[in-house]
Design an enzyme around this catalytic site. Sequence first.
Site, mmCIF file in Angstrom:
data_model
loop_
_atom_site.group_PDB
_atom_site.id
_atom_site.type_symbol
_atom_site.label_atom_id
_atom_site.label_comp_id
_atom_site.label_asym_id
_atom_site.label_seq_id
_atom_site.Cartn_x
_atom_site.Cartn_y
_atom_site.Cartn_z
ATOM 1 N N CYS A 154 0.829 -1.217 0.000
ATOM 2 C CA CYS A 154 0.000 0.000 0.000
ATOM 3 C C CYS A 154 0.861 1.264 0.000
ATOM 4 C CB CYS A 154 -0.891 -0.029 1.236
ATOM 5 S SG CYS A 154 -1.834 1.490 1.453
ATOM 6 N N SER A 193 -2.958 8.421 6.380
ATOM 7 C CA SER A 193 -1.497 8.480 6.281
ATOM 8 C C SER A 193 -0.965 9.910 6.261
ATOM 9 C CB SER A 193 -1.034 7.726 5.028
ATOM 10 O OG SER A 193 -1.577 8.332 3.874
ATOM 11 N N TYR A 253 -4.963 5.104 -9.494
ATOM 12 C CA TYR A 253 -6.128 4.315 -9.043
ATOM 13 C C TYR A 253 -7.369 4.710 -9.835
ATOM 14 C CZ TYR A 253 -3.650 2.324 -5.033
ATOM 15 O OH TYR A 253 -2.779 1.629 -4.241
HETATM 16 N N1 LIG Z 1 -6.783 7.775 3.153
HETATM 17 C C1 LIG Z 1 -6.114 6.611 3.468
HETATM 18 C C2 LIG Z 1 -6.226 5.597 2.331
HETATM 19 C C3 LIG Z 1 -5.732 4.266 2.733
HETATM 20 C C4 LIG Z 1 -6.152 3.173 1.740
HETATM 21 O O1 LIG Z 1 -6.975 3.388 0.813
HETATM 22 N N2 LIG Z 1 -5.556 1.978 1.908
HETATM 23 C C5 LIG Z 1 -5.900 0.860 1.048
HETATM 24 C C6 LIG Z 1 -4.664 0.060 0.671
HETATM 25 S S1 LIG Z 1 -3.564 0.897 -0.405
HETATM 26 C C7 LIG Z 1 -6.774 -0.130 1.812
HETATM 27 O O2 LIG Z 1 -6.487 -0.442 2.953
HETATM 28 N N3 LIG Z 1 -7.800 -0.652 1.155
HETATM 29 C C8 LIG Z 1 -8.641 -1.650 1.718
HETATM 30 C C9 LIG Z 1 -10.043 -1.502 1.226
HETATM 31 O O3 LIG Z 1 -10.307 -0.560 0.482
HETATM 32 O O4 LIG Z 1 -10.890 -2.331 1.589
HETATM 33 C C10 LIG Z 1 -4.683 6.954 3.783
HETATM 34 O O5 LIG Z 1 -4.017 7.640 2.997
HETATM 35 O O6 LIG Z 1 -4.223 6.563 4.848
#
Ligand SMILES: N[C@@H](CCC(=O)N[C@@H](CS)C(=O)NCC(=O)O)C(=O)O
Length: 317
Positions: free
Chosen positions: A60, A145, A191
């Site tokens: 990620c 993050s 994305y």
């Molecule tokens: N806004 C969040 C986004 C985090 C995010 O989208 N993480 C993804 C992995 S890259 C995730 O955990 N996805 C799991 C899901 O969507 O179910 C950040 O920047 O911390």
Amino acid sequence: MLVNGVWQSKWDPVQKKDEQGRFLRQSSAFRKTIAADRIAAVKYGAVETLGVKLYVAYICPWATRTLIARSLLGLEKYIPVSIVDPQLSDSGWQFHGYPGSTPAKQESISYIYQLYTEADPDYTGRATVPVLWDTEGHTIINNESADIIRIFNHDLRPVHNAEIDLAPELLLHEIDRFNERIYDTLNNGVYRAGFASSQEAYEEAYNDVFTTLAWLEKHFGHSVYAVADQLTESDIRLFVTLARFDVAYYGLFKTNKARISDYANISAYMARLLKIPAFSQNTNIDHIKAGYYSIKELNPMGIVPQGPELDWFDYLN
Ligand SMILES: N[C@@H](CCC(=O)N[C@@H](CS)C(=O)NCC(=O)O)C(=O)O
């Protein structure tokens, strides 16, 4: 995802979309920081640990931002990390023994969504990483993050006292402007291309990605770093996307006008960052490939490509 605290097993990589088929990312729900009294207690030696833990996935890019910041600021001994398997299971991120991940037997949970239901039994939303977890209060401090890297850099300064400042006050405006410029068009732009559900939405995102890369190629013709003449959080935020581009996005997300390795100045910039251990040690190509290519909706057979072979892999250990 979770709905009112109950896991819905059908995992859909498209978080949300608008009427034109554009991918929309969910906004983060937990936005607090580490308690000031705990930071002071560590600073003055009353306790040794901050009582927090960071849950991440190497695949990620958002989670990897927090890992790089943690390493650059010398926070390893204060903030333990748990690394999930790279593939999202039907129950989301899990600890299931994938090489390079944290062994399941070291963890009190099997799935990341369990953190969300412990923090909020009625939580509705996706169970994303990174998660900054409060090991004493048993709750999520923050799951964004962008916040977490600022908490590490700024709020934890009394603890790490690092020479480096990833977001100096004087540069903040420029940093925010740079971050904003690359977020929608590149970090999230790839994305938007990969998960577009209409041709128009895909093309719009594809054009954004390559317009931004053309701008960056020019920028790095005369600049060493993203902002000003020093390493900042903008470099972290840019690097995590660049490092995944040729390996995953170019093929899987169809952002295939050019590879990063086709851009001489951006490639030289990446090589500069990779000489810094915090960047190279937190870049795990095997996890990145295994994770992205396990997204069934985009790659039904789950076949992981053998290539590419890139010059900068030499920097990784
Ligand atoms: N806004 C969040 C986004 C985090 C995010 O989208 N993480 C993804 C992995 S890259 C995730 O955990 N996805 C799991 C899901 O969507 O179910 C950040 O920047 O911390």
